[in-house]
Design an enzyme around this catalytic site. Structure first.
Site, PDB file in Angstrom:
ATOM      1  N   LYS A 122       0.843  -1.202   0.000  1.00 38.44           N
ATOM      2  CA  LYS A 122       0.000   0.000   0.000  1.00 38.44           C
ATOM      3  C   LYS A 122       0.881   1.256   0.000  1.00 38.44           C
ATOM      4  O   LYS A 122       2.098   1.165   0.260  1.00 38.44           O
ATOM      5  CB  LYS A 122      -0.929  -0.028   1.218  1.00 38.44           C
ATOM      6  CG  LYS A 122      -0.200   0.010   2.548  1.00 38.44           C
ATOM      7  CD  LYS A 122      -1.112  -0.398   3.698  1.00 38.44           C
ATOM      8  CE  LYS A 122      -0.377  -0.258   5.019  1.00 38.44           C
ATOM      9  NZ  LYS A 122      -1.108  -0.851   6.149  1.00 38.44           N
ATOM     10  N   TYR A 148      15.723  30.872   7.601  1.00 40.60           N
ATOM     11  CA  TYR A 148      14.590  31.588   8.211  1.00 40.60           C
ATOM     12  C   TYR A 148      14.678  31.606   9.726  1.00 40.60           C
ATOM     13  O   TYR A 148      15.002  30.606  10.358  1.00 40.60           O
ATOM     14  CB  TYR A 148      13.268  30.887   7.856  1.00 40.60           C
ATOM     15  CG  TYR A 148      12.811  31.053   6.429  1.00 40.60           C
ATOM     16  CD1 TYR A 148      12.499  32.311   5.908  1.00 40.60           C
ATOM     17  CD2 TYR A 148      12.648  29.937   5.615  1.00 40.60           C
ATOM     18  CE1 TYR A 148      12.041  32.434   4.603  1.00 40.60           C
ATOM     19  CE2 TYR A 148      12.190  30.057   4.315  1.00 40.60           C
ATOM     20  CZ  TYR A 148      11.895  31.310   3.807  1.00 40.60           C
ATOM     21  OH  TYR A 148      11.442  31.431   2.526  1.00 40.60           O
TER      22      TYR A 148
HETATM   23  C1  LIG Z   1      -0.301  -1.884   6.797  1.00 44.10           C
HETATM   24  C2  LIG Z   1      -0.926  -3.151   7.162  1.00 44.10           C
HETATM   25  C3  LIG Z   1      -0.152  -4.312   7.306  1.00 44.10           C
HETATM   26  C4  LIG Z   1       1.364  -4.302   7.287  1.00 44.10           C
HETATM   27  O1  LIG Z   1       1.841  -3.737   8.489  1.00 44.10           O
HETATM   28  P1  LIG Z   1       3.432  -3.581   8.772  1.00 44.10           P
HETATM   29  O2  LIG Z   1       3.492  -3.045  10.147  1.00 44.10           O
HETATM   30  O3  LIG Z   1       3.929  -2.612   7.754  1.00 44.10           O
HETATM   31  O4  LIG Z   1       4.017  -4.907   8.609  1.00 44.10           O
HETATM   32  C5  LIG Z   1      -0.819  -5.514   7.505  1.00 44.10           C
HETATM   33  N1  LIG Z   1      -2.163  -5.541   7.581  1.00 44.10           N
HETATM   34  C6  LIG Z   1      -2.933  -4.443   7.483  1.00 44.10           C
HETATM   35  C7  LIG Z   1      -4.410  -4.556   7.587  1.00 44.10           C
HETATM   36  C8  LIG Z   1      -2.344  -3.208   7.276  1.00 44.10           C
HETATM   37  O5  LIG Z   1      -3.100  -2.117   7.211  1.00 44.10           O
END
Ligand SMILES: *Cc1c(COP(=O)(O)O)cnc(C)c1O
Length: 383
Positions: A35, A274
């Site tokens: 993602k 700044y």
């Molecule tokens: C993002 C996510 C993961 C992966 O989590 P990590 O901590 O990056 O390993 C797994 N399951 C769900 C539902 C997520 O949203």
């Protein structure tokens, strides 16, 4: 010149991390979470490599991310974790929905019936995360209702940890207990359901959570969600898993680089950037870098981070601007305009990790990787 830094993504490191995840858990079934454009690493390229290395599934947050993978020719099964809009695209691109309410299941059933097309879905149960999923007390009724729907097959059951972390395992164990209850309910209604729960933190510390598949994200990109330092060991079982964690040696896969835009020589007592928050304490050499907070380099790192130039650390001095940042290179000496600057990653024997930047910025490595990675121009090595 084009704006922003370069994010160099080492695909062989990602492959190595996938193998590490397999080694730790001993499971062949990996749902690789890609993602947010592969945590800033580029979901298409990363997914291609992960699938080639044996990831069984990919997981994204929203359908648009899945569609982009399909358009790039990626054929692996894709689980969409959060989206319940545009139900028709699940069919068009053969995506696997995660369903967390009965109404959405009905919509899928209806659409499936119209297209005379069965849909395989995964069910999410909220075992204590307090986000999406069926409530535990509703699971039995919901499974009965969904079980009666036409054109629907429940192929997976998932849940997500609120805290698989280091300080207290009892909450995570309670979540696993609830997940097992949901599994038992489902086992009576559906056959061969893929049960998955373990994110990276759970992969590192909770063998009880592995079930049929693991669902890691962060660790594939080379970072453990648990700091290597300050491991607070509570009990013997925990100790063992902690050791697994330490032995796992992941390889960070992102290096964020730029080049020195300009070098300035300032007299002692010269204010920099700044707000004059940095005043030179001596005659100083200051490198101006063509990277700012608009490129995902957090402004909160002003006067509170190092970059690496010629294998040495150079402190960020003064406020980080929208498009530029100043680094004190007085100590490095032999520095030229155009020299490579590493903002994140390794140069020679010096490294700035996403953990270091996260700690300084008061955030987590996830946010550092996504904000820098998604705003940089990416190049791939060892593809
Ligand atoms: C993002 C996510 C993961 C992966 O989590 P990590 O901590 O990056 O390993 C797994 N399951 C769900 C539902 C997520 O949203």
């Amino acid at each position: 010149m084009e704006r922003g830094p370069i994010a160099e993504i080492d695909l062989s490191a990602i492959a190595y991390n996938l193998r590490t995840a397999k080694k730790i858990t001993g499971t062949g079934t990996i749902i690789a979470v890609v993602k947010a454009d592969g945590y800033g690493h580029g979901a298409v390229e990363v997914s291609r490599r992960l699938v080639k290395e044996g990831a069984s599934y990919l997981a994204v947050a929203y359908t648009s991310e899945a569609i982009a993978l399909r358009h790039a020719g990626i054929k692996a099964p894709i689980i969409v974790l959060f989206d319940k809009n545009n139900i028709e695209v699940y069919f068009k691109y053969s995506l696997i929905p995660v369903v967390h309410d009965v109404k959405t299941a009905q919509s899928f059933s209806k659409e499936a019936k119209a297209g005379k097309h069965n849909v395989n879905l995964h069910i999410k149960v909220d075992t204590g995360m307090g986000r999406l999923g069926f409530n535990m007390e509703d699971i039995e009724k919901a499974m009965s209702a969904i079980g009666k729907m036409n054109f629907i097959s429940v192929k997976g059951l998932m849940s997500h940890f609120s805290d698989a972390g280091i300080s207290d395992r009892s909450y995570a164990l309670m979540q696993i207990d609830s997940f097992n209850k949901a599994r038992n309910v489902l086992a009576q209604k559906a056959k061969s359901v893929l049960c998955h729960m373990a994110n990276s933190a759970a992969v590192m510390t909770l063998p009880e959570s592995y079930f049929d598949a693991i669902r890691p994200g962060l660790m594939l990109y080379g970072y453990s969600p648990i700091q290597d330092t300050g491991c607070r060991i509570q009990d013997a079982g925990y100790r063992a898993s902690c050791i697994v964690h330490h032995a796992s040696s992941l390889k960070p896969s992102m290096t964020v680089k730029t080049k020195i835009l300009s070098i300035r020589r300032f007299k002692k007592g010269t204010p920099v950037s700044y707000g004059r928050t940095f005043i030179t304490a001596r005659e100083s050499l200051m490198a101006v870098l063509p990277v700012g907070y608009a490129d995902g380099y957090p402004r909160v790192l002003s006067n509170n981070a190092d970059v690496i130039i010629r294998g040495k650390r150079a402190p960020v001095s003064g406020r980080i601007c929208m498009d530029t940042t100043m680094a004190d290179v007085t100590e490095i000496g032999d520095v030229s305009e155009g020299d490579e600057v590493v903002l994140l990653g390794r140069q020679k024997n010096t490294a700035v990790t996403a953990f270091e930047l996260a700690e300084r910025a008061g955030t987590i490595p996830y946010e550092i990787l996504t904000s820098l990675g998604n705003k940089s121009r990416r190049v791939y090595i060892n593809g």
